[in-house]
Write an enzyme that holds these catalytic residues in place. Structure first.
Site, PDB file in Angstrom:
ATOM      1  N   SER A   1      -5.421  -7.274  -5.590  1.00 40.06           N
ATOM      2  CA  SER A   1      -4.722  -6.332  -4.722  1.00 40.06           C
ATOM      3  C   SER A   1      -3.489  -6.996  -4.136  1.00 40.06           C
ATOM      4  O   SER A   1      -3.394  -8.211  -4.075  1.00 40.06           O
ATOM      5  CB  SER A   1      -5.643  -5.879  -3.599  1.00 40.06           C
ATOM      6  OG  SER A   1      -5.750  -6.931  -2.663  1.00 40.06           O
ATOM      7  N   LYS A   2      -2.568  -6.124  -3.749  1.00 38.07           N
ATOM      8  CA  LYS A   2      -1.308  -6.607  -3.192  1.00 38.07           C
ATOM      9  C   LYS A   2      -1.539  -7.489  -1.978  1.00 38.07           C
ATOM     10  O   LYS A   2      -0.823  -8.434  -1.731  1.00 38.07           O
ATOM     11  CB  LYS A   2      -0.470  -5.410  -2.748  1.00 38.07           C
ATOM     12  CG  LYS A   2       0.557  -5.006  -3.755  1.00 38.07           C
ATOM     13  CD  LYS A   2       1.525  -4.059  -3.129  1.00 38.07           C
ATOM     14  CE  LYS A   2       1.878  -3.011  -4.156  1.00 38.07           C
ATOM     15  NZ  LYS A   2       2.310  -1.759  -3.665  1.00 38.07           N
ATOM     16  N   ARG A   3      -2.529  -7.115  -1.181  1.00 41.88           N
ATOM     17  CA  ARG A   3      -2.757  -7.834   0.073  1.00 41.88           C
ATOM     18  C   ARG A   3      -3.289  -9.243  -0.166  1.00 41.88           C
ATOM     19  O   ARG A   3      -2.886 -10.184   0.477  1.00 41.88           O
ATOM     20  CB  ARG A   3      -3.721  -7.053   0.979  1.00 41.88           C
ATOM     21  CG  ARG A   3      -3.003  -6.207   2.004  1.00 41.88           C
ATOM     22  CD  ARG A   3      -3.953  -5.539   2.949  1.00 41.88           C
ATOM     23  NE  ARG A   3      -4.992  -4.790   2.240  1.00 41.88           N
ATOM     24  CZ  ARG A   3      -6.276  -5.077   2.307  1.00 41.88           C
ATOM     25  NH1 ARG A   3      -6.690  -6.094   3.040  1.00 41.88           N
ATOM     26  NH2 ARG A   3      -7.168  -4.356   1.665  1.00 41.88           N
ATOM     27  N   LYS A   4      -4.199  -9.362  -1.128  1.00 41.38           N
ATOM     28  CA  LYS A   4      -4.869 -10.647  -1.315  1.00 41.38           C
ATOM     29  C   LYS A   4      -4.219 -11.537  -2.367  1.00 41.38           C
ATOM     30  O   LYS A   4      -4.392 -12.742  -2.352  1.00 41.38           O
ATOM     31  CB  LYS A   4      -6.333 -10.408  -1.725  1.00 41.38           C
ATOM     32  CG  LYS A   4      -7.225 -10.008  -0.566  1.00 41.38           C
ATOM     33  CD  LYS A   4      -8.683 -10.144  -0.944  1.00 41.38           C
ATOM     34  CE  LYS A   4      -8.988  -9.286  -2.156  1.00 41.38           C
ATOM     35  NZ  LYS A   4     -10.297  -9.218  -2.660  1.00 41.38           N
ATOM     36  N   ASN A   5      -3.532 -10.934  -3.325  1.00 39.46           N
ATOM     37  CA  ASN A   5      -3.075 -11.722  -4.469  1.00 39.46           C
ATOM     38  C   ASN A   5      -1.578 -11.638  -4.660  1.00 39.46           C
ATOM     39  O   ASN A   5      -0.928 -10.731  -4.165  1.00 39.46           O
ATOM     40  CB  ASN A   5      -3.717 -11.193  -5.756  1.00 39.46           C
ATOM     41  CG  ASN A   5      -5.207 -11.161  -5.685  1.00 39.46           C
ATOM     42  OD1 ASN A   5      -5.783 -10.140  -5.325  1.00 39.46           O
ATOM     43  ND2 ASN A   5      -5.830 -12.256  -5.991  1.00 39.46           N
TER      44      ASN A   5
END
Ligand code: GLU
Length: 504
Positions: free
Chosen positions: A250-254
């Site tokens: 995901s954009k938030r984590k990766n």
């Protein structure tokens, strides 16, 4: 004739998953002498931005992806931007309304929210309850005239839906669990799902190859296709990209934006090789593939159904491979932008790639491109990404090395012994002719002396290497000496000796 397409939505920077979809479309189409179409899906006006479209196109071109038709190169079925195709959509929306496949739905957000809650408490499927499905034409007309706002819903027949997928085989869905879906905001603005179907038909697309996240849209799209009297394309849903713990990327984590990988210094060759192996395998031990080799070997039979794990170590391994394989001149061209961005070199006024000399920021010394190549070559076999090369060769791009003098001592050697070993190296190097100052001859000269004196390699080579690099880890002393040249090498050894002498 096979016609494949990729259809990015310009609602964010180029996503690594989108790149993989583009790549698979290209592999499949080129393998089968087909055509690849690029379509920009900007139906979502609020979220679509030109800046994102530019980023997507630039990133794909940087990777060397190419297509035959698209907003940038035109083609028989132009325009290739959905925002420019409104009149086409209007025609089909009208047809669907006329044949009663669509109906106006006037339900408000509050009413829909109430229905949702009721469905939850009654344990019913979360689908539209059909309030507006049976309004008479007069009723609809009246409501529209009175200014009530509406959207268009598609009547989903309560039947089993199936389609063929090159990865998953026959896929079945139950229409009773879908419910009538909204397909257009009004009579000229279809939502994504319907626009895709219309465009694929108009553009004569034979194969819809896309990420698995679209699998659940497909039964609805198959019904739209039927209602419009189109023929169903062949589908291929490629597996999701997962983190090693099998969670979704995901954009938030990766790091998911291609730009980030480019900025870090991943090579297009490595990214293509890596992304092709995400969910596909050749059935052999081969791991290194050029784009033409991938085209030659790709087939959907070897695409897995389960999620594909994004293994960053594998990407780094491939990247090191491609870094090592580059001719040094080419590697230098690719490292140059990183040297400027990280502030090691002054930006030349003229074209960076044509410049034959550069100014080092730290000491304002001018160095030739040839010398810079020698410095970069020091790291060629060790670098995982291009961006780590500048800090690793920083010790070549300065006159003053700062390091802890303790670092000069090999194992438990005393200050005096270390000075003596450095002196030995210095004396041998001093005697060498400038023309002979190359890695093999420096190695030969110093190692001969080590053998003659019955010394341990480390006792001489460790302090020498630290004197030249100022670092705990670095390339070997002979290579560094060669790159720095005789004069700088002697200067650094002298500095190390006086550093030790003055150190208490
Ligand atoms: N525009 C969609 C996306 O960016 C792709 C739609 C499709 O391939 O059918 O995810």
């Amino acid at each position: 004739m096979i016609r494949a397409r990729f259809a990015p939505s310009p609602t964010g920077f180029l996503h690594i998953g989108t790149v993989r979809t583009v790549l698979v479309n290209i592999l499949f189409a080129r393998r089968n002498n087909g055509v690849v179409v690029c379509r920009i899906e900007d139906t979502d006006k609020e979220r679509s931005k030109k800046e994102y479209e530019d980023d997507i196109m630039e990133g794909l071109k940087w990777l060397g992806m190419d297509w035959d038709e698209g907003p940038d190169c035109g083609g028989q079925y132009a325009p290739y931007r959905q925002s420019e195709r409104t009149d086409i959509y209007e025609r089909y929306l009208q047809k669907l309304l006329d044949q009663r496949s669509l109906y106006h739905c006037f339900c408000t957000e509050e009413e829909l929210e109430f229905q949702r809650k009721q469905n939850v408490s009654n344990k019913n499927p979360q689908i539209y309850n059909g309030t507006c499905a049976h309004l008479t034409d007069d009723e609809v007309k009246k409501r529209i005239e009175s200014g009530a706002s509406s959207v268009l819903r598609f009547r989903i027949p309560p039947e089993k839906i199936h389609f063929e997928d090159l990865v998953r085989g026959r896929v079945e869905f139950d229409g009773t669990l879908i419910g009538d879906v909204v397909v257009a905001k009004d009579t000229h603005t279809p939502l994504y799902g319907l626009a895709v179907v219309i465009d694929d038909h108009e553009m004569k697309i034979t194969h819809v190859i896309r990420g698995e996240e679209h699998l659940s849209n497909t039964p609805k799209q198959v019904l739209f296709i039927k209602a419009l009297g189109f023929s169903t394309p062949i589908y291929a849903h490629i597996p999701l990209i997962l983190n090693p713990d099998r969670s979704k990327m995901s954009k938030r984590k990766n790091k998911v934006s291609l730009l980030d990988y480019r900025a870090e210094g991943y090579l297009p060759e490595a990214l293509i090789n890596f992304l092709a192996l995400l969910g596909w395998n050749p059935g052999t031990e081969q791991e290194i593939f050029s784009l033409p080799e991938l085209i030659e070997q790709f087939s959907f039979e070897r695409v897995q159904k389960s999620g594909a794990i994004f293994n960053i170590e594998k990407l780094q391994w491939l990247n090191s491979h491609y870094i090592r394989a580059l001719p040094i001149n080419e590697l230098t061209s690719r490292v140059l932008p990183h040297l400027f961005d990280q502030g090691y070199l002054e930006l030349p006024k003229d074209d960076i790639m044509k410049a034959t000399s550069f100014v080092i920021n730290a000491n304002k010394e001018t160095i030739s491109r040839d010398l810079l190549e020698k410095y970069i070559a020091l790291e060629q076999d060790r670098a995982k990404v291009l961006s780590e090369i500048p800090p690793h060769i920083a010790f070549c791009l300065t006159d003053t090395l700062e390091y802890d003098p303790h670092l000069l001592s090999w194992k438990d050697k005393s200050k005096e012994e270390t000075c003596e070993m450095l002196g030995l190296g210095r004396d041998i190097i001093k005697q060498m002719k400038d023309a002979d100052f190359t890695t093999p001859s420096i190695e030969m000269a110093i190692k001969t002396e080590i053998t003659n004196k019955g010394l341990k390699n480390g006792a001489v080579l460790w302090p020498l290497r630290v004197a030249l690099s100022g670092q705990q880890n670095s390339p070997g002393p002979f290579e560094i000496a060669d790159a720095l040249g005789k004069e700088k090498t002697l200067e650094r050894i002298a500095n190390a000796i006086s550093f030790l002498i003055n150190f208490h």
